[in-house]
Design a protein around this motif. Structure first.
Motif, PDB file in Angstrom:
ATOM      1  N   UNK A 182       0.816  -1.226   0.000  1.00  0.00           N
ATOM      2  CA  UNK A 182       0.000   0.000   0.000  1.00  0.00           C
ATOM      3  C   UNK A 182       0.849   1.275   0.000  1.00  0.00           C
ATOM      4  N   UNK A 183       1.887   1.405   0.827  1.00  0.00           N
ATOM      5  CA  UNK A 183       2.691   2.627   0.771  1.00  0.00           C
ATOM      6  C   UNK A 183       3.381   2.812  -0.587  1.00  0.00           C
ATOM      7  N   UNK A 184       3.803   1.732  -1.202  1.00  0.00           N
ATOM      8  CA  UNK A 184       4.450   1.817  -2.510  1.00  0.00           C
ATOM      9  C   UNK A 184       3.472   2.321  -3.565  1.00  0.00           C
ATOM     10  N   UNK A 185       2.257   1.788  -3.570  1.00  0.00           N
ATOM     11  CA  UNK A 185       1.253   2.224  -4.551  1.00  0.00           C
ATOM     12  C   UNK A 185       0.911   3.693  -4.323  1.00  0.00           C
ATOM     13  N   UNK A 186       0.792   4.098  -3.073  1.00  0.00           N
ATOM     14  CA  UNK A 186       0.570   5.516  -2.782  1.00  0.00           C
ATOM     15  C   UNK A 186       1.700   6.374  -3.313  1.00  0.00           C
ATOM     16  N   UNK A 187       2.922   5.896  -3.179  1.00  0.00           N
ATOM     17  CA  UNK A 187       4.091   6.625  -3.689  1.00  0.00           C
ATOM     18  C   UNK A 187       4.020   6.792  -5.205  1.00  0.00           C
ATOM     19  N   UNK A 188       3.526   5.775  -5.920  1.00  0.00           N
ATOM     20  CA  UNK A 188       3.405   5.882  -7.377  1.00  0.00           C
ATOM     21  C   UNK A 188       2.513   7.060  -7.750  1.00  0.00           C
ATOM     22  N   UNK A 189       1.437   7.273  -6.997  1.00  0.00           N
ATOM     23  CA  UNK A 189       0.542   8.395  -7.277  1.00  0.00           C
ATOM     24  C   UNK A 189       1.193   9.736  -6.937  1.00  0.00           C
ATOM     25  N   UNK A 190       1.980   9.787  -5.876  1.00  0.00           N
ATOM     26  CA  UNK A 190       2.701  11.014  -5.544  1.00  0.00           C
ATOM     27  C   UNK A 190       3.692  11.342  -6.656  1.00  0.00           C
ATOM     28  N   UNK A 191       4.369  10.338  -7.164  1.00  0.00           N
ATOM     29  CA  UNK A 191       5.305  10.545  -8.274  1.00  0.00           C
ATOM     30  C   UNK A 191       4.543  10.982  -9.526  1.00  0.00           C
ATOM     31  N   UNK A 192       3.366  10.411  -9.762  1.00  0.00           N
ATOM     32  CA  UNK A 192       2.556  10.835 -10.916  1.00  0.00           C
ATOM     33  C   UNK A 192       2.272  12.332 -10.825  1.00  0.00           C
ATOM     34  N   UNK A 193       1.920  12.813  -9.643  1.00  0.00           N
ATOM     35  CA  UNK A 193       1.664  14.247  -9.464  1.00  0.00           C
ATOM     36  C   UNK A 193       2.910  15.063  -9.760  1.00  0.00           C
ATOM     37  N   UNK A 194       4.055  14.626  -9.263  1.00  0.00           N
ATOM     38  CA  UNK A 194       5.314  15.339  -9.508  1.00  0.00           C
ATOM     39  C   UNK A 194       5.648  15.374 -10.999  1.00  0.00           C
ATOM     40  N   UNK A 195       5.499  14.233 -11.666  1.00  0.00           N
ATOM     41  CA  UNK A 195       5.819  14.164 -13.088  1.00  0.00           C
ATOM     42  C   UNK A 195       4.838  15.013 -13.891  1.00  0.00           C
ATOM     43  N   UNK A 196       3.560  14.993 -13.516  1.00  0.00           N
ATOM     44  CA  UNK A 196       2.565  15.822 -14.206  1.00  0.00           C
ATOM     45  C   UNK A 196       2.947  17.295 -14.107  1.00  0.00           C
ATOM     46  N   UNK A 197       3.393  17.707 -12.944  1.00  0.00           N
ATOM     47  CA  UNK A 197       3.837  19.098 -12.778  1.00  0.00           C
ATOM     48  C   UNK A 197       5.072  19.366 -13.639  1.00  0.00           C
ATOM     49  N   UNK A 198       6.022  18.465 -13.591  1.00  0.00           N
ATOM     50  CA  UNK A 198       7.260  18.575 -14.382  1.00  0.00           C
ATOM     51  C   UNK A 198       6.945  18.672 -15.876  1.00  0.00           C
ATOM     52  N   UNK A 199       5.920  17.952 -16.326  1.00  0.00           N
ATOM     53  CA  UNK A 199       5.542  17.913 -17.737  1.00  0.00           C
ATOM     54  C   UNK A 199       4.587  19.044 -18.127  1.00  0.00           C
ATOM     55  N   UNK A 200       4.202  19.882 -17.176  1.00  0.00           N
ATOM     56  CA  UNK A 200       3.336  21.014 -17.475  1.00  0.00           C
ATOM     57  C   UNK A 200       1.882  20.641 -17.719  1.00  0.00           C
ATOM     58  N   UNK A 201       1.414  19.590 -17.091  1.00  0.00           N
ATOM     59  CA  UNK A 201       0.033  19.145 -17.294  1.00  0.00           C
ATOM     60  C   UNK A 201      -0.913  19.879 -16.336  1.00  0.00           C
ATOM     61  N   UNK A 202      -0.930  21.197 -16.451  1.00  0.00           N
ATOM     62  CA  UNK A 202      -1.704  22.015 -15.528  1.00  0.00           C
ATOM     63  C   UNK A 202      -3.200  22.036 -15.843  1.00  0.00           C
ATOM     64  N   UNK A 203      -3.615  21.505 -16.982  1.00  0.00           N
ATOM     65  CA  UNK A 203      -5.043  21.455 -17.337  1.00  0.00           C
ATOM     66  C   UNK A 203      -5.670  20.103 -16.997  1.00  0.00           C
ATOM     67  N   UNK A 204      -4.868  19.197 -16.467  1.00  0.00           N
ATOM     68  CA  UNK A 204      -5.388  17.905 -16.051  1.00  0.00           C
ATOM     69  C   UNK A 204      -4.657  16.744 -16.696  1.00  0.00           C
ATOM     70  N   UNK A 205      -4.888  15.586 -16.137  1.00  0.00           N
ATOM     71  CA  UNK A 205      -4.259  14.356 -16.615  1.00  0.00           C
ATOM     72  C   UNK A 205      -5.047  13.179 -16.084  1.00  0.00           C
ATOM     73  N   UNK A 206      -4.762  12.020 -16.613  1.00  0.00           N
ATOM     74  CA  UNK A 206      -5.429  10.782 -16.203  1.00  0.00           C
ATOM     75  C   UNK A 206      -4.368   9.792 -15.746  1.00  0.00           C
ATOM     76  N   UNK A 235       1.770   2.317 -13.516  1.00  0.00           N
ATOM     77  CA  UNK A 235       0.730   3.327 -13.550  1.00  0.00           C
ATOM     78  C   UNK A 235       0.950   4.203 -14.772  1.00  0.00           C
ATOM     79  N   UNK A 236      -0.071   4.307 -15.624  1.00  0.00           N
ATOM     80  CA  UNK A 236      -0.003   5.178 -16.798  1.00  0.00           C
ATOM     81  C   UNK A 236      -0.385   6.595 -16.387  1.00  0.00           C
ATOM     82  N   UNK A 237       0.373   7.568 -16.823  1.00  0.00           N
ATOM     83  CA  UNK A 237       0.058   8.987 -16.669  1.00  0.00           C
ATOM     84  C   UNK A 237      -0.132   9.533 -18.077  1.00  0.00           C
ATOM     85  N   UNK A 238      -1.351   9.998 -18.375  1.00  0.00           N
ATOM     86  CA  UNK A 238      -1.681  10.485 -19.717  1.00  0.00           C
ATOM     87  C   UNK A 238      -2.168  11.927 -19.624  1.00  0.00           C
ATOM     88  N   UNK A 239      -1.703  12.757 -20.535  1.00  0.00           N
ATOM     89  CA  UNK A 239      -2.150  14.145 -20.545  1.00  0.00           C
ATOM     90  C   UNK A 239      -1.728  14.857 -21.806  1.00  0.00           C
TER      91      UNK A 239
END
Length: 126
Positions: A71-95, A113-117
Motif C-alpha cells: 500500500x505505501x508503494x502504490x501511494x508513492x506511485x501516485x505522488x510521483x505521478x503528481x510530480x511528473x505531471x507538474x514537471x511535464x506542465x500538465x496544468x489542465x489535467x491528466x489521467x 501506472x499510466x500517466x496520460x495528458x
C-alpha cells in the motif's frame, strides 16, 4: 486466479521483466524520473501527447498480486505521478490508469501506472 498469480510470480523470479531491464539499463528507455522505489519513463507507444509509465522497482506482476505491505508503494506511485505531471506542465489535467489483466490490455507483467495528458480525455475510456 491463484494459479495465474503463482505462475506470474515464478516467471518474475525466473527472468527480469522488460521494465526491470530498462531500470537496470540493459535496454534503452527514456527515464524522466527515478528514486529508490520507482522510475518514470516515456511510453514507447504513446496514447496521448504525454504518456509516462510509473513503475515500481519491486516486480509486482499485477494489481491482483498486491498485498497490504504494498500500500505505501502504490501511494508513492501516485505522488510521483503528481510530480511528473507538474514537471511535464500538465496544468489542465491528466489521467492515471492501471491496466490489470488481458481484457484491460495489460501487456507487461509488472505493475505500472499510466500517466496520460496533454489533450482532452474522452469518457468513457476504452
Amino acid at each position: 486466479m491463484q494459479r495465474r498469480r503463482a505462475a506470474a510470480n515464478l516467471r518474475g523470479m525466473a527472468e527480469k521483466t522488460l521494465f526491470q531491464k530498462i531500470m537496470d539499463r540493459e535496454l534503452p528507455g527514456e527515464i524522466i524520473y527515478e528514486d529508490d522505489r520507482c522510475v518514470a519513463l516515456r511510453d514507447i507507444n504513446p496514447q496521448a501527447p504525454t504518456h509516462v509509465l510509473i513503475v515500481p522497482r519491486k516486480p509486482i506482476p499485477s494489481l491482483d498480486d498486491l498485498t497490504e505491505e504494498d500500500a505505501p508503494l502504490v501511494g508513492h506511485l501516485f505522488v510521483v505521478a503528481r510530480k511528473v505531471a507538474e514537471q511535464e506542465g500538465l496544468d489542465r489535467g491528466y489521467r492515471t490508469v492501471f491496466n490489470n489483466g488481458p481484457d484491460a490490455n495489460q501487456t507487461v507483467d509488472h505493475l505500472h501506472l499510466h500517466l496520460l495528458g496533454g489533450r482532452r480525455m474522452g469518457w468513457p475510456p476504452g
